[in-house]
Design a protein around this motif. Structure first.
Motif, short mmCIF file in Angstrom:
data_model
loop_
_atom_site.label_atom_id
_atom_site.label_comp_id
_atom_site.label_asym_id
_atom_site.label_seq_id
_atom_site.Cartn_x
_atom_site.Cartn_y
_atom_site.Cartn_z
N TYR A 1 0.68 -1.22 0.03
CA TYR A 1 0.05 0.06 0.00
C TYR A 1 0.87 1.40 0.03
O TYR A 1 2.01 0.91 0.43
N ILE A 2 0.31 2.30 -0.59
CA ILE A 2 0.98 3.43 -0.86
C ILE A 2 0.17 4.73 -0.22
O ILE A 2 -1.17 4.57 0.15
N ASP A 3 0.78 5.54 0.55
CA ASP A 3 0.03 6.96 0.99
C ASP A 3 0.10 7.97 0.11
O ASP A 3 1.07 7.92 -0.69
N VAL A 4 -1.32 8.33 -0.48
CA VAL A 4 -1.21 9.07 -1.61
C VAL A 4 -1.18 10.64 -1.44
O VAL A 4 -1.25 11.42 -2.30
N THR A 5 -1.35 10.97 -0.02
CA THR A 5 -0.81 12.41 0.24
C THR A 5 -0.12 13.25 -0.38
O THR A 5 1.26 12.35 -0.76
N GLY A 6 -0.55 14.37 -0.98
CA GLY A 6 0.44 15.09 -1.67
C GLY A 6 0.66 14.52 -3.23
O GLY A 6 1.60 15.21 -3.82
N THR A 7 -0.02 13.70 -3.58
CA THR A 7 0.08 13.13 -5.01
C THR A 7 -1.31 13.62 -5.97
O THR A 7 -2.25 14.01 -5.21
N SER A 8 -1.22 13.14 -7.06
CA SER A 8 -2.54 13.41 -7.91
C SER A 8 -3.56 12.70 -7.33
O SER A 8 -4.87 13.05 -7.87
N GLN A 9 -3.49 11.79 -6.54
CA GLN A 9 -4.52 11.09 -6.34
C GLN A 9 -5.31 11.63 -4.86
O GLN A 9 -6.02 10.83 -4.46
N GLU A 10 -4.60 12.49 -4.48
CA GLU A 10 -5.25 13.05 -3.19
C GLU A 10 -7.04 13.34 -3.45
O GLU A 10 -7.80 13.09 -2.43
N GLN B 1 -5.83 3.30 2.26
CA GLN B 1 -5.44 2.29 2.12
C GLN B 1 -6.18 1.23 2.97
O GLN B 1 -6.23 0.02 2.31
N ASP B 2 -6.69 1.52 4.31
CA ASP B 2 -7.51 0.71 5.00
C ASP B 2 -8.93 0.32 4.14
O ASP B 2 -9.09 -0.83 4.05
N ILE B 3 -9.47 1.25 3.21
CA ILE B 3 -10.62 0.98 2.59
C ILE B 3 -10.25 -0.29 1.59
O ILE B 3 -11.10 -1.18 1.15
N TRP B 4 -9.06 0.01 0.71
CA TRP B 4 -8.72 -1.13 0.02
C TRP B 4 -8.39 -2.41 0.57
O TRP B 4 -8.60 -3.60 0.05
N ALA B 5 -7.74 -2.45 1.98
CA ALA B 5 -7.45 -3.67 2.51
C ALA B 5 -8.82 -4.42 2.80
O ALA B 5 -8.60 -5.50 3.12
N ILE B 6 -9.94 -3.75 3.40
CA ILE B 6 -10.95 -4.03 3.65
C ILE B 6 -11.81 -4.93 2.83
O ILE B 6 -12.38 -6.05 2.85
N ARG B 7 -11.55 -4.27 1.42
CA ARG B 7 -12.39 -4.96 0.12
C ARG B 7 -11.59 -6.22 -0.44
O ARG B 7 -12.30 -6.76 -0.97
#
Ligand SMILES: CCCC(=O)SCCNC(=O)CCNC(=O)[C@H](O)C(C)(C)COP(=O)(O)OP(=O)(O)OC[C@H]1O[C@@H](n2cnc3c(N)ncnc32)[C@H](O)[C@@H]1OP(=O)(O)O
Ligand SMILES: Nc1ncnc2c1ncn2[C@@H]1O[C@H](COP(=O)(O)OP(=O)(O)OP(=O)(O)O)[C@@H](O)[C@H]1O
Ligand SMILES: O=C(O)CCC(=O)C(=O)O
Ligand SMILES: [Fe+2]
Ligand SMILES: [Mg+2]
Length: 334
Positions: free
Chosen positions: A285-294, A317-323
């Motif tokens: 998983y990556i943290d998208v803070t500060g990227t175009s995905q924010e 990231q949690d939302i993806w891990a749950i799904r």
């Protein structure tokens, strides 16, 4: 890496443009006649894809396998879809989406109001699609042997109401994802009926998977756009594109950086496709803070907070891990 790319280029120069479509029965016995490069970036060799098919995916970022899913299976997916629309079945976590052009109207029967089901991982009959052995055989060529089903959708593209809201703007699916590396992620998308330009087939920009993730936002189409239907910002309508017309059961596998969208549905029927995005369980998983995905992460978190109550500690990231659900091998990381 640079040398591998050089070698691949050499090989590709020996070929005409690889075709987009292949029969489900084609196997690696068709290797004959093609030079074997020493390394590929986007695919693994597990004796499923022929060299020609691997080269086609390396170059184009997508490959269509004809007749991969049986009619009987598709009919079963359709039946359960209709039962969900009639609210005979309740599914935890399922998102039932309505087209923005009809969202404020009250008297539309359910099955004609649903434009998309999302997150059907808890519905066994639909989720069977994600575990079909013939699909996983192909998926493994892109992800490797530990496979997670990360994102599931059944798209029921409605007849356009005249407002062109049935279009899906050109985008890269990676914009929505908080896991990497992108080359170990693939989408399987199966036509549940004949899908052509009239009812809004997929439209792709071949080779665009070799670029980077672009900035996405709501397209400026001068009318309503469906929630979260972001499009790439600098889309050039003159880019060479391919309309991917498919028959019932045909399946396209495509890279999450491939720029794609779908046209307006000009017919009176609801155009149906079922899809799953897979990732290697070895992804991270990556943290998208500060990227175009924010921007998309904030929207997704906003919707989750509305659903789950204002628990703002849930991350993208949690939302993806749950799904995510394991469908083959070991859940090593994701
Ligand atoms: C690889 C991945 C690529 C993609 O996933 S691309 C597309 C992704 N799209 C999505 O994930 C959309 C997911 N949809 C949703 O989460 C829900 O359908 C959505 C939009 C939150 C609506 O949820 P509902 O439970 O129906 O909630 P609701 O009826 O109370 O509506 C809440 C507010 O949303 C609005 N709405 C509903 N459907 C919409 C639509 N299609 N487009 C734009 N706005 C829409 C609705 O009008 C309402 O707004 P308001 O609060 O009254 O101002
Ligand atoms: N200005 C634009 N910006 C972003 N995406 C666009 C734009 N115009 C069209 N698209 C996208 O291009 C793809 C093709 O759409 P379009 O409505 O042109 O369908 P089509 O299949 O080419 O049908 P037609 O035969 O009517 O031209 C869709 O993903 C659509 O959303
Ligand atoms: O119109 C379609 O079926 C494609 C939808 C799509 O690309 C998406 O939801 O990411
Ligand atoms: Fe997409
Ligand atoms: Mg057009």
């Amino acid at each position: 890496m640079a040398r591998a790319a050089e070698r691949l280029k050499l090989v590709l120069n020996h070929l005409d443009r690889p075709p987009f479509c292949f029969q489900a029965s084609s196997t690696s016995s068709q290797h004959v006649g093609y030079p074997q490069p020493h390394s590929f970036r986007y695919t693994f060799d597990n004796d499923i894809l022929s060299s020609e098919q691997r080269l086609a995916y390396e170059e184009n970022g997508f490959i269509v396998i004809k007749g991969l899913v049986a009619e009987e299976d598709i009919n079963r997916f359709r039946e359960i879809f209709e039962r969900i629309c009639r609210r005979e079945v309740k599914v935890p976590g399922l998102v039932v989406m309505r087209d923005v052009s009809i969202v404020k109207s009250e008297f539309i029967p359910e099955q004609k109001a649903v434009s998309k089901l999302q997150n059907f991982q808890e519905e066994p009959e639909l989720f069977r699609y994600c575990s079909l052995p013939q699909i996983l055989k192909y998926v493994e060529c892109f992800t490797g042997s530990n496979i997670m089903a990360m994102h599931t959708m059944l798209i029921n593209k409605p007849p356009d109401t005249g407002k062109k809201t049935s279009r899906h703007p050109m985008h890269q699916d990676l914009h929505y994802f908080a896991f990497r590396p992108s080359d170990r992620v693939v989408c399987a998308w199966t036509a549940m009926e004949r899908i052509n330009r009239q009812n809004g087939c997929l439209v792709v920009l071949p080779g665009s998977h070799r670029g980077t993730l672009k900035e996405h936002d709501y397209p400026e189409w001068g009318g309503d756009v469906n929630k979260m239907y972001h499009g790439i910002r600098d889309y050039d309508p003159n880019s060479p594109r391919v309309h991917v017309e498919m028959e019932k059961g045909d399946t396209v596998f495509f890279h999450p950086l491939l720029i794609h969208g779908s046209g307006m549905n000009k017919t009176q029927g609801f155009r149906k496709a079922i899809s799953c995005h897979y990732a290697s369980a070895d992804c991270y998983y990556i943290d998208v803070t500060g990227t175009s995905q924010e921007n998309i992460a904030e929207e997704v978190k906003g919707i989750a907070a509305r659903r789950l109550g204002a628990d703002t500690s849930v991350t993208f990231q949690d939302i993806w891990a749950i799904r995510g659900r394991l469908v083959q091998g070991n859940r090593t990381n994701l």
